[in-house]
Scaffold this motif. Structure first.
Motif, PDB file in Angstrom:
ATOM      1  N   ILE A 151       0.842  -1.198   0.000  1.00  0.00           N
ATOM      2  CA  ILE A 151       0.000   0.000   0.000  1.00  0.00           C
ATOM      3  C   ILE A 151       0.877   1.248   0.000  1.00  0.00           C
ATOM      4  O   ILE A 151       0.628   2.206  -0.741  1.00  0.00           O
ATOM      5  CB  ILE A 151      -0.936  -0.011   1.226  1.00  0.00           C
ATOM      6  N   GLN A 152       1.940   1.225   0.801  1.00  0.00           N
ATOM      7  CA  GLN A 152       2.843   2.393   0.836  1.00  0.00           C
ATOM      8  C   GLN A 152       3.570   2.557  -0.498  1.00  0.00           C
ATOM      9  O   GLN A 152       3.686   3.654  -1.044  1.00  0.00           O
ATOM     10  CB  GLN A 152       3.877   2.258   1.968  1.00  0.00           C
ATOM     11  N   VAL A 153       4.081   1.429  -1.021  1.00  0.00           N
ATOM     12  CA  VAL A 153       4.790   1.490  -2.311  1.00  0.00           C
ATOM     13  C   VAL A 153       3.875   2.058  -3.395  1.00  0.00           C
ATOM     14  O   VAL A 153       4.291   2.890  -4.202  1.00  0.00           O
ATOM     15  CB  VAL A 153       5.301   0.083  -2.719  1.00  0.00           C
ATOM     16  N   PRO A 212      -8.414   2.291  -1.857  1.00  0.00           N
ATOM     17  CA  PRO A 212      -8.662   1.097  -2.674  1.00  0.00           C
ATOM     18  C   PRO A 212      -7.617   0.009  -2.466  1.00  0.00           C
ATOM     19  O   PRO A 212      -7.969  -1.180  -2.347  1.00  0.00           O
ATOM     20  CB  PRO A 212      -8.635   1.608  -4.117  1.00  0.00           C
ATOM     21  N   PHE A 213      -6.336   0.382  -2.411  1.00  0.00           N
ATOM     22  CA  PHE A 213      -5.300  -0.624  -2.213  1.00  0.00           C
ATOM     23  C   PHE A 213      -5.473  -1.316  -0.873  1.00  0.00           C
ATOM     24  O   PHE A 213      -5.334  -2.537  -0.767  1.00  0.00           O
ATOM     25  CB  PHE A 213      -3.906   0.023  -2.284  1.00  0.00           C
ATOM     26  N   SER A 214      -5.784  -0.513   0.168  1.00  0.00           N
ATOM     27  CA  SER A 214      -5.946  -1.110   1.498  1.00  0.00           C
ATOM     28  C   SER A 214      -7.090  -2.106   1.506  1.00  0.00           C
ATOM     29  O   SER A 214      -6.931  -3.247   1.940  1.00  0.00           O
ATOM     30  CB  SER A 214      -6.228  -0.029   2.543  1.00  0.00           C
ATOM     31  N   GLY A 220     -11.105  -5.839 -10.770  1.00  0.00           N
ATOM     32  CA  GLY A 220     -11.340  -5.522 -12.176  1.00  0.00           C
ATOM     33  C   GLY A 220     -11.735  -4.070 -12.379  1.00  0.00           C
ATOM     34  O   GLY A 220     -11.212  -3.380 -13.266  1.00  0.00           O
ATOM     35  N   GLU A 221     -12.653  -3.605 -11.532  1.00  0.00           N
ATOM     36  CA  GLU A 221     -13.115  -2.222 -11.670  1.00  0.00           C
ATOM     37  C   GLU A 221     -11.972  -1.247 -11.411  1.00  0.00           C
ATOM     38  O   GLU A 221     -11.756  -0.301 -12.182  1.00  0.00           O
ATOM     39  CB  GLU A 221     -14.268  -1.956 -10.688  1.00  0.00           C
ATOM     40  N   TYR A 222     -11.218  -1.471 -10.330  1.00  0.00           N
ATOM     41  CA  TYR A 222     -10.134  -0.559  -9.979  1.00  0.00           C
ATOM     42  C   TYR A 222      -9.064  -0.538 -11.063  1.00  0.00           C
ATOM     43  O   TYR A 222      -8.595   0.521 -11.472  1.00  0.00           O
ATOM     44  CB  TYR A 222      -9.537  -0.962  -8.627  1.00  0.00           C
TER      45      TYR A 222
END
Lengths: 410, 78
Positions: free
Chosen positions: A98-100, A244-246, A306-308
């Protein structure tokens, strides 16, 4: 921290897909130590070193910056594979990625950060997050601490209630108010490197589950050059990337817990069936229910992935910032956090005593305790309340009818 | 091996005829073998011979007759 040789990383990439590598690392380095990581609440150093040696910490960094250049669906698959054997390893990997991703998405155009991303790849640096803060009640879009400008260096002092694997990270992304005069939600994200920091732990990490994530609170002080401040407002970073990543990678981690719990339940049913009388009952209906719920978890994650990915590929900032996407990505988190608890409970009902004991191939105690962390990391009530407010807005379809059906490109 | 397979079929197959009356190549479906029973037989074979059927082998022809079962088990326990 130890470095990896680029030759090792690229050789591994040629021979194995990243997900296959992760699966192998999970079996060889995470699984054998999962119980001691849990019992001792210790950092899963073996698996993390193996991930470093395989170059997997830089998986999401573009190949031009020596990274693996994988997509988020690969990160989700890697996270799940790791979490199936040790949820702490899966969660540490997720938190790092998430940080990267925040750096890759929002600082890649800045020379300092491009160089830093290369350094992450070359040295397999581990990144952690300093978004929590004493006094803001669990809201990451609220900060008390502010960036203090200085003649040569900036200064930040922040009392963080939890920093996952804080003792083991090489650097951190911290939120704070842009200036001492800025409002609470006028935030920036700054990179802090360990050599620039003093960290005082403010407590112990002694929790029911996810014990190997080693996430006590710290008082942090740091003096650092202004160039380490990301050039994009944190609000945008949060909406487009961090949230979103989280939610996606946490859900992948929890899916790993649920998958392994279901696999153990299924193995116990098959073992019993093989020994049972020839006219005994055929299988276990609670196992059938558990796999139904596992399917719901899995397809929800696939749909959001898929959406993201579609929105990222199209650089569709309006849609990424829109209410509908926000509602669905919040639903992903709340649904996954509730389903993992339900699935593990069903698996326990199936395995009975063998699952309740801590010393059998069907043991589920660690899965149960790790699963219960899900509802609390970001609290579900906060997300439900947010969605309730978003559903009042007249814009959009309220996340009910997706206007775009993403192609199955995951 | 043939005897053990036959006794498993007798106990779990739900066949309409005695297994002793069947040759190795007589069709088991015609002898009353139904799909649900093949699951029981599969589990009993795995338990008796201590192996696991890989998914790729679990097709209908596996249980066509006693000979096909014996061949599969032989391959997987060799």
């Amino acid at each position: 921290m130890s470095s990896t040789t680029p030759a090792t990383a690229s050789t591994t990439r040629l021979q194995e897909t990243p997900v296959a590598t992760a699966r192998r690392i999970a079996v060889e380095y995470a699984a054998p130590h999962a119980d001691s990581v849990d019992e001792q609440a210790r950092f899963p150093i073996e698996a993390v070193e193996a991930l470093r040696a395989a170059g997997l910490l830089s998986a999401y960094i573009p190949e031009a910056l020596e990274g693996g250049g994988v997509r988020i669906s690969d990160l989700a698959a890697i996270t799940q594979a790791l979490a199936e054997r040790c949820a702490a390893v899966g969660m540490i990997y997720a938190m790092h990625q998430i940080q990267v991703a925040c750096l890759v998405h929002h600082s890649n155009s800045v020379p300092f950060f491009r160089d830093y991303l290369k350094t992450i790849s070359e040295q397999q640096l581990l990144l952690a997050s300093i978004t929590s803060e004493l006094g803001v009640g669990g809201s990451i879009r609220t900060s008390i601490a502010a960036l203090l400008p200085g003649s040569a260096l900036c200064r930040l002092q922040k009392n963080a209630t939890t920093i996952s694997y804080g003792d083991y990270a090489d650097s951190f992304l911290a939120t704070c108010r842009r200036t001492p005069e800025a409002s609470a939600s006028d935030q920036v994200l700054v990179l802090l490197q360990r050599s620039q920091m003093q960290m005082q732990p403010t407590g112990q990490w002694n929790t029911l589950g996810m014990r190997g994530t080693c996430s006590p609170g710290y008082c942090v002080e740091s003096d650092f050059p202004a160039e380490q401040c990301l050039p994009v407002p944190f609000g945008d970073i949060c909406t487009h990337t961090m949230t979103p990543f989280s939610h996606i990678l946490w859900s992948a981690c929890w899916l790993g817990i649920a998958t392994d719990a279901t696999a153990r339940a299924r193995a116990s049913v098959r073992a019993k069936a093989r020994k049972a009388a020839s006219d005994g009952p055929m299988g276990d209906v609670r196992l059938a229910e558990a796999t139904r719920d596992l399917q719901l978890m899995r397809v929800n994650l696939q749909a959001c992935l898929g959406e993201y990915q579609t929105l990222l590929d199209a650089n569709d900032l309006p849609a990424l910032s829109g209410f509908d996407f926000a509602i669905r990505i919040n639903n992903l988190k709340t649904a996954s956090s509730e389903l993992v608890v339900k699935i593990v409970a069903q698996a326990m009902a199936v395995t009975g005593m063998a699952g309740y004991r801590n010393d059998t191939p069907y043991s589920l105690g660690r899965h149960l305790r790790d699963a219960h962390s899900a509802a609390a990391m970001i609290g579900n009530d906060r997300l439900y309340t947010t969605n309730a407010g978003l559903l009042l807005m007249s814009a959009g379809t309220g996340g009910v009818r997706p206007e775009r059906v993403p192609p199955s490109n995951t | 091996m043939n005897d053990r397979i036959r006794s498993i079929l007798q106990a779990s197959g739900g066949l309409t005829v005695d297994v002793a009356a069947l040759s190795d190549t007589d069709d088991l479906q015609e002898a009353g073998l139904k799909s649900l029973a093949t699951v029981r037989i599969m589990l009993a074979l795995e338990e008796a011979f201590d192996f696991e059927f890989p998914a790729a082998m679990l097709y209908r022809n596996l249980f066509a007759n006693i000979a096909s079962i014996e061949q599969a088990v032989g391959e997987l326990t060799a």
